[in-house]
Write an enzyme that holds these catalytic residues in place. Structure first.
Site, PDB file in Angstrom:
ATOM      1  N   ILE A  15       0.848  -1.202   0.000  1.00  0.00           N
ATOM      2  CA  ILE A  15       0.000   0.000   0.000  1.00  0.00           C
ATOM      3  C   ILE A  15       0.883   1.251   0.000  1.00  0.00           C
ATOM      4  CG2 ILE A  15      -1.910   1.183   1.152  1.00  0.00           C
ATOM      5  CD1 ILE A  15      -2.543  -1.564   2.530  1.00  0.00           C
ATOM      6  N   ASP A  34      11.938   2.401   5.288  1.00  0.00           N
ATOM      7  CA  ASP A  34      11.540   0.992   5.247  1.00  0.00           C
ATOM      8  C   ASP A  34      12.742   0.148   5.662  1.00  0.00           C
ATOM      9  OD1 ASP A  34      10.481  -1.651   4.296  1.00  0.00           O
ATOM     10  OD2 ASP A  34       8.933  -0.377   3.418  1.00  0.00           O
ATOM     11  N   ASN A  38       9.552  -6.870   4.621  1.00  0.00           N
ATOM     12  CA  ASN A  38       8.517  -7.539   3.815  1.00  0.00           C
ATOM     13  C   ASN A  38       8.377  -6.864   2.446  1.00  0.00           C
ATOM     14  OD1 ASN A  38       6.568  -9.610   3.542  1.00  0.00           O
ATOM     15  ND2 ASN A  38       4.937  -8.121   3.869  1.00  0.00           N
ATOM     16  N   PHE A  84       2.678   3.260   7.662  1.00  0.00           N
ATOM     17  CA  PHE A  84       2.269   1.961   7.122  1.00  0.00           C
ATOM     18  C   PHE A  84       3.058   0.820   7.751  1.00  0.00           C
ATOM     19  CE2 PHE A  84       1.380   4.701   3.350  1.00  0.00           C
ATOM     20  CZ  PHE A  84       0.067   4.357   3.114  1.00  0.00           C
ATOM     21  N   LYS A  88       2.048  -7.835   9.016  1.00  0.00           N
ATOM     22  CA  LYS A  88       0.602  -7.893   8.719  1.00  0.00           C
ATOM     23  C   LYS A  88      -0.003  -9.280   8.526  1.00  0.00           C
ATOM     24  CE  LYS A  88       0.956  -7.612   3.734  1.00  0.00           C
ATOM     25  NZ  LYS A  88       0.385  -7.174   2.491  1.00  0.00           N
ATOM     26  N   SER A 128      -7.305  -1.236  10.441  1.00  0.00           N
ATOM     27  CA  SER A 128      -7.857  -2.344   9.658  1.00  0.00           C
ATOM     28  C   SER A 128      -9.278  -2.649  10.106  1.00  0.00           C
ATOM     29  CB  SER A 128      -6.970  -3.567   9.899  1.00  0.00           C
ATOM     30  OG  SER A 128      -7.605  -4.738   9.434  1.00  0.00           O
ATOM     31  N   THR A 130     -10.206  -5.350  10.701  1.00  0.00           N
ATOM     32  CA  THR A 130     -10.071  -6.464  11.647  1.00  0.00           C
ATOM     33  C   THR A 130     -10.471  -6.019  13.064  1.00  0.00           C
ATOM     34  OG1 THR A 130      -8.603  -8.262  12.313  1.00  0.00           O
ATOM     35  CG2 THR A 130      -7.610  -6.114  12.198  1.00  0.00           C
ATOM     36  N   TYR A 153      -2.090  -9.920  15.664  1.00  0.00           N
ATOM     37  CA  TYR A 153      -2.053  -8.844  14.656  1.00  0.00           C
ATOM     38  C   TYR A 153      -3.212  -7.864  14.883  1.00  0.00           C
ATOM     39  CZ  TYR A 153      -2.906  -6.285  10.388  1.00  0.00           C
ATOM     40  OH  TYR A 153      -3.169  -5.262   9.505  1.00  0.00           O
ATOM     41  N   LYS A 157      -3.440  -3.629  16.167  1.00  0.00           N
ATOM     42  CA  LYS A 157      -4.134  -2.504  15.538  1.00  0.00           C
ATOM     43  C   LYS A 157      -5.042  -1.816  16.563  1.00  0.00           C
ATOM     44  CE  LYS A 157      -2.199  -2.736  11.613  1.00  0.00           C
ATOM     45  NZ  LYS A 157      -1.263  -1.694  11.181  1.00  0.00           N
ATOM     46  N   ARG A 299     -12.056 -21.619   6.937  1.00  0.00           N
ATOM     47  CA  ARG A 299     -10.753 -21.290   7.523  1.00  0.00           C
ATOM     48  C   ARG A 299     -10.983 -20.818   8.955  1.00  0.00           C
ATOM     49  NH1 ARG A 299      -7.187 -16.710   4.441  1.00  0.00           N
ATOM     50  NH2 ARG A 299      -8.793 -15.342   5.307  1.00  0.00           N
TER      51      ARG A 299
HETATM   52  P1  NAD Z   1       3.484  -4.612   3.420  1.00  0.00           P
HETATM   53  O1  NAD Z   1       4.079  -5.675   4.257  1.00  0.00           O
HETATM   54  O2  NAD Z   1       3.483  -4.771   1.952  1.00  0.00           O
HETATM   55  O3  NAD Z   1       4.173  -3.210   3.750  1.00  0.00           O
HETATM   56  C1  NAD Z   1       4.681  -2.886   5.021  1.00  0.00           C
HETATM   57  C2  NAD Z   1       6.069  -2.310   4.803  1.00  0.00           C
HETATM   58  O4  NAD Z   1       6.593  -1.942   6.081  1.00  0.00           O
HETATM   59  C3  NAD Z   1       7.040  -3.313   4.191  1.00  0.00           C
HETATM   60  O5  NAD Z   1       7.748  -2.691   3.139  1.00  0.00           O
HETATM   61  C4  NAD Z   1       7.980  -3.675   5.347  1.00  0.00           C
HETATM   62  O6  NAD Z   1       9.277  -3.976   4.883  1.00  0.00           O
HETATM   63  C5  NAD Z   1       7.925  -2.402   6.175  1.00  0.00           C
HETATM   64  N1  NAD Z   1       8.202  -2.569   7.592  1.00  0.00           N
HETATM   65  C6  NAD Z   1       7.640  -3.451   8.454  1.00  0.00           C
HETATM   66  N2  NAD Z   1       8.124  -3.260   9.680  1.00  0.00           N
HETATM   67  C7  NAD Z   1       8.998  -2.223   9.603  1.00  0.00           C
HETATM   68  C8  NAD Z   1       9.807  -1.553  10.548  1.00  0.00           C
HETATM   69  N3  NAD Z   1       9.843  -1.910  11.829  1.00  0.00           N
HETATM   70  N4  NAD Z   1      10.576  -0.531  10.120  1.00  0.00           N
HETATM   71  C9  NAD Z   1      10.576  -0.147   8.816  1.00  0.00           C
HETATM   72  N5  NAD Z   1       9.827  -0.752   7.894  1.00  0.00           N
HETATM   73  C10 NAD Z   1       9.038  -1.771   8.280  1.00  0.00           C
HETATM   74  O7  NAD Z   1       1.995  -4.368   3.962  1.00  0.00           O
HETATM   75  P2  NAD Z   1       0.812  -3.525   3.341  1.00  0.00           P
HETATM   76  O8  NAD Z   1      -0.207  -4.472   2.846  1.00  0.00           O
HETATM   77  O9  NAD Z   1       1.331  -2.484   2.456  1.00  0.00           O
HETATM   78  O10 NAD Z   1       0.220  -2.888   4.666  1.00  0.00           O
HETATM   79  C11 NAD Z   1       0.557  -1.580   5.082  1.00  0.00           C
HETATM   80  C12 NAD Z   1      -0.164  -1.277   6.383  1.00  0.00           C
HETATM   81  O11 NAD Z   1      -1.560  -1.412   6.186  1.00  0.00           O
HETATM   82  C13 NAD Z   1       0.187  -2.197   7.546  1.00  0.00           C
HETATM   83  O12 NAD Z   1       0.195  -1.421   8.724  1.00  0.00           O
HETATM   84  C14 NAD Z   1      -0.958  -3.181   7.571  1.00  0.00           C
HETATM   85  O13 NAD Z   1      -1.145  -3.719   8.838  1.00  0.00           O
HETATM   86  C15 NAD Z   1      -2.102  -2.289   7.170  1.00  0.00           C
HETATM   87  N6  NAD Z   1      -3.241  -3.014   6.574  1.00  0.00           N
HETATM   88  C16 NAD Z   1      -3.025  -3.825   5.497  1.00  0.00           C
HETATM   89  C17 NAD Z   1      -4.093  -4.512   4.935  1.00  0.00           C
HETATM   90  C18 NAD Z   1      -3.887  -5.450   3.790  1.00  0.00           C
HETATM   91  O14 NAD Z   1      -4.756  -6.314   3.567  1.00  0.00           O
HETATM   92  N7  NAD Z   1      -2.818  -5.352   3.017  1.00  0.00           N
HETATM   93  C19 NAD Z   1      -5.386  -4.362   5.483  1.00  0.00           C
HETATM   94  C20 NAD Z   1      -5.564  -3.517   6.569  1.00  0.00           C
HETATM   95  C21 NAD Z   1      -4.480  -2.832   7.120  1.00  0.00           C
HETATM   96  C1  WQD Z   2     -10.672 -13.011   1.820  1.00  0.00           C
HETATM   97  C2  WQD Z   2     -11.695 -14.109   1.680  1.00  0.00           C
HETATM   98  C3  WQD Z   2     -11.112 -16.128   2.818  1.00  0.00           C
HETATM   99  C4  WQD Z   2      -7.751 -17.342   0.388  1.00  0.00           C
HETATM  100  C5  WQD Z   2      -7.119 -10.326   5.859  1.00  0.00           C
HETATM  101  C6  WQD Z   2      -6.785 -10.034   7.301  1.00  0.00           C
HETATM  102  C7  WQD Z   2      -7.356  -8.718   7.719  1.00  0.00           C
HETATM  103  C8  WQD Z   2      -6.939  -7.620   6.756  1.00  0.00           C
HETATM  104  C9  WQD Z   2      -7.224  -7.978   5.341  1.00  0.00           C
HETATM  105  C10 WQD Z   2      -4.958  -6.525   7.512  1.00  0.00           C
HETATM  106  C11 WQD Z   2     -11.940 -14.868   2.986  1.00  0.00           C
HETATM  107  C12 WQD Z   2     -11.217 -16.362   1.343  1.00  0.00           C
HETATM  108  C13 WQD Z   2      -8.825 -16.632   0.905  1.00  0.00           C
HETATM  109  C14 WQD Z   2      -7.989 -18.582  -0.266  1.00  0.00           C
HETATM  110  C15 WQD Z   2     -10.337 -18.299   0.139  1.00  0.00           C
HETATM  111  N1  WQD Z   2      -5.535  -7.378   6.794  1.00  0.00           N
HETATM  112  N2  WQD Z   2     -10.086 -17.114   0.788  1.00  0.00           N
HETATM  113  N3  WQD Z   2      -9.281 -19.004  -0.367  1.00  0.00           N
HETATM  114  O1  WQD Z   2      -9.192 -12.732   5.701  1.00  0.00           O
HETATM  115  O2  WQD Z   2     -10.660 -10.904   4.767  1.00  0.00           O
HETATM  116  O3  WQD Z   2      -8.518 -10.349   5.728  1.00  0.00           O
HETATM  117  O4  WQD Z   2      -6.648  -9.259   5.047  1.00  0.00           O
HETATM  118  O5  WQD Z   2      -5.396  -5.812   8.364  1.00  0.00           O
HETATM  119  O6  WQD Z   2      -6.908  -8.456   8.990  1.00  0.00           O
HETATM  120  O7  WQD Z   2      -7.337 -11.059   8.100  1.00  0.00           O
HETATM  121  O8  WQD Z   2      -8.572 -11.514   3.560  1.00  0.00           O
HETATM  122  O9  WQD Z   2      -7.721 -12.189   1.362  1.00  0.00           O
HETATM  123  O10 WQD Z   2      -7.222 -13.656   3.362  1.00  0.00           O
HETATM  124  O11 WQD Z   2      -9.532 -13.551   2.475  1.00  0.00           O
HETATM  125  O12 WQD Z   2     -11.476 -18.732   0.015  1.00  0.00           O
HETATM  126  O13 WQD Z   2      -7.071 -19.254  -0.727  1.00  0.00           O
HETATM  127  O14 WQD Z   2     -11.201 -15.078   0.760  1.00  0.00           O
HETATM  128  O15 WQD Z   2     -11.585 -17.228   3.553  1.00  0.00           O
HETATM  129  O16 WQD Z   2     -13.291 -15.194   3.034  1.00  0.00           O
HETATM  130  P1  WQD Z   2      -9.324 -11.481   4.995  1.00  0.00           P
HETATM  131  P2  WQD Z   2      -8.160 -12.745   2.664  1.00  0.00           P
END
Ligand code: NAD
Ligand code: WQD
Length: 341
Positions: A15, A34, A38, A84, A88, A128, A130, A153, A157, A299
């Site tokens: 993101i 960064d 990850n 960010f 995660k 999130s 979540t 996790y 948050k 799951r």
């Molecule tokens: P990502 O893992 O792709 O990006 C996170 C970045 O932070 C990575 O580049 C990682 O190397 C860096 N990082 C982690 N810990 C660090 C630290 N201590 N110091 C410096 N860099 C660090 O994840 P993302 O999907 O881009 O998520 C970004 C944010 O959004 C996170 O806080 C995540 O919890 C939140 N979020 C993500 C999702 C999702 O589904 N992707 C959903 C809700 C919330």
């Molecule tokens: C989406 C749907 C699965 C894989 C996660 C974190 C949440 C947030 C967003 C950070 C679900 C189904 C998945 C597969 C499937 N992240 N699925 N087969 O679980 O909604 O959320 O990411 O904050 O905290 O829990 O996302 O993409 O894992 O799943 O059927 O192989 O797809 O069961 O219903 P989820 P997801």
């Protein structure tokens, strides 16, 4: 004219890299930190190719207060931060809870300390959906009660949100915070130069879908079809990552304009709920690919259905997502194809 500098922690991640692009295109000067725990530096090449400029980057750990101080000192005039950086993976957090609390809560505390020292008063925090757990009512508004987290996790948050609310309420506080609760971010930049880079077997639905269509995985297993939803599969709110990135630009501007309260919370989703089967069908329609899938058991820990009420983010923040599910999935597919080229 000088661009307003915004620190983007985790700016090389999925993101964060999209937000860096949108910030720059909106006239800001993003500065990335960064530790690449990850992500890969190659993500930053993609950002540079899109923007045609190099974005300043510091390879540091956000838990390292001294290193953060050095970045704030070197950069000088930072006006705001988007945090960010975090770990995660929900499943991994059950295996390594201490690492998750340390990284996610520890990095926020370190950042807040240094922001205070340097008088940086605007923070956008990545929260999130979540935090809502299994909601009693749908769609969820920002006032929907949060539930006990079902993973470390999720707990991080909630804790980070609590910390930021406590800081905002303290006498003399000058920090302004926007908590953005993301629903399910998907897809990639239209250029396919940046996108999601899951390590190993993807845990999330969309990368699993695109890897299956690309022949990297044999078949998608849908996690259960006996939930209390119209087709029995889970419902989520899938928001395009570029739309989500744009929400950060709007949030940063709002903080700098000092509009609104000291701490505000917004859902960032589409307001649409789509089932896993609907996602599969939309992917097939959008890409012309036939997806091999089977139905497996539920799951553990999955929320049966959740999607956002986006009224507050539309009316107060002034943000609305615009990308359709099909277009989001098409962008994810284009990104997948770019990875194998
Ligand atoms: P990502 O893992 O792709 O990006 C996170 C970045 O932070 C990575 O580049 C990682 O190397 C860096 N990082 C982690 N810990 C660090 C630290 N201590 N110091 C410096 N860099 C660090 O994840 P993302 O999907 O881009 O998520 C970004 C944010 O959004 C996170 O806080 C995540 O919890 C939140 N979020 C993500 C999702 C999702 O589904 N992707 C959903 C809700 C919330
Ligand atoms: C989406 C749907 C699965 C894989 C996660 C974190 C949440 C947030 C967003 C950070 C679900 C189904 C998945 C597969 C499937 N992240 N699925 N087969 O679980 O909604 O959320 O990411 O904050 O905290 O829990 O996302 O993409 O894992 O799943 O059927 O192989 O797809 O069961 O219903 P989820 P997801």
């Amino acid at each position: 004219m000088d661009r307003t500098k915004i620190l983007v922690t985790g700016g090389a991640g999925y993101i964060g890299s999209h937000a860096v692009v949108e910030l720059y295109e909106a006239g800001f000067q993003p500065v990335i930190v960064d530790n690449f725990s990850n992500s890969q530096e190659s993500a930053l090449r993609g950002v540079e190719e899109i923007l045609g400029v190099k974005v300043p980057m510091h390879r540091i750990d956000c838990n390292d207060v001294e290193a953060l101080r050095a970045v704030f000192a070197e950069e000088g005039s930072l006006r705001g931060v988007i945090h960010f950086a975090a770990s995660k993976a929900v499943g991994e957090s059950l295996q390594k809870p201490l690492e998750y609390y340390q990284n996610n809560v520890g990095s926020l505390l370190a950042l807040l300390e240094v922001m205070r020292e340097f008088g940086v008063e605007a923070l956008v925090f990545s929260s999130s959906c979540t935090v809502y757990g299994i909601p009693d009512q749908l769609p969820v508004t920002e006032l929907t009660p949060t539930k006990k987290a079902n993973s470390p996790y999720g707990a991080t948050k909630q804790m980070c949100e609590d910390i930021l609310r406590d800081v905002a309420a303290a006498p003399g506080n000058t920090l302004r915070t926007i908590l953005l609760r993301y629903f399910n971010p998907i897809g990639a930049h239209i250029s396919a130069k940046i996108g999601e880079l899951p390590l190993g077997v993807p845990q999330n639905l969309i990368p699993y879908v695109t890897q299956t269509a690309a022949g990297i995985r044999e078949q998608l297993t849908i996690n259960g079809n006996t939930y209390d939803t119209p087709d029995g599969t889970n419902i989520r709110d899938y928001v395009h990552v570029v739309d989500l990135a744009k929400a950060h630009v709007v949030a940063v501007q709002r903080l700098l304009d000092k509009t609104g309260d000291t701490v505000e919370t917004f859902n960032v989703g589409t307001g649409r709920g789509n089932s896993v089967l609907e996602v599969v069908q939309a992917f097939e329609r959008a890409t012309g690919q036939k997806l091999n899938y089977t139905i497996g058991p539920p799951r553990p820990g999955d929320v049966p259905a959740i999607y956002a009420d986006v009224t507050k983010s539309v009316e107060v923040l002034g943000f609305q997502s615009t990308t359709s599910l099909e277009d989001s999935l098409a962008s994810a597919w284009k990104w997948q194809l770019s990875l194998v080229e």
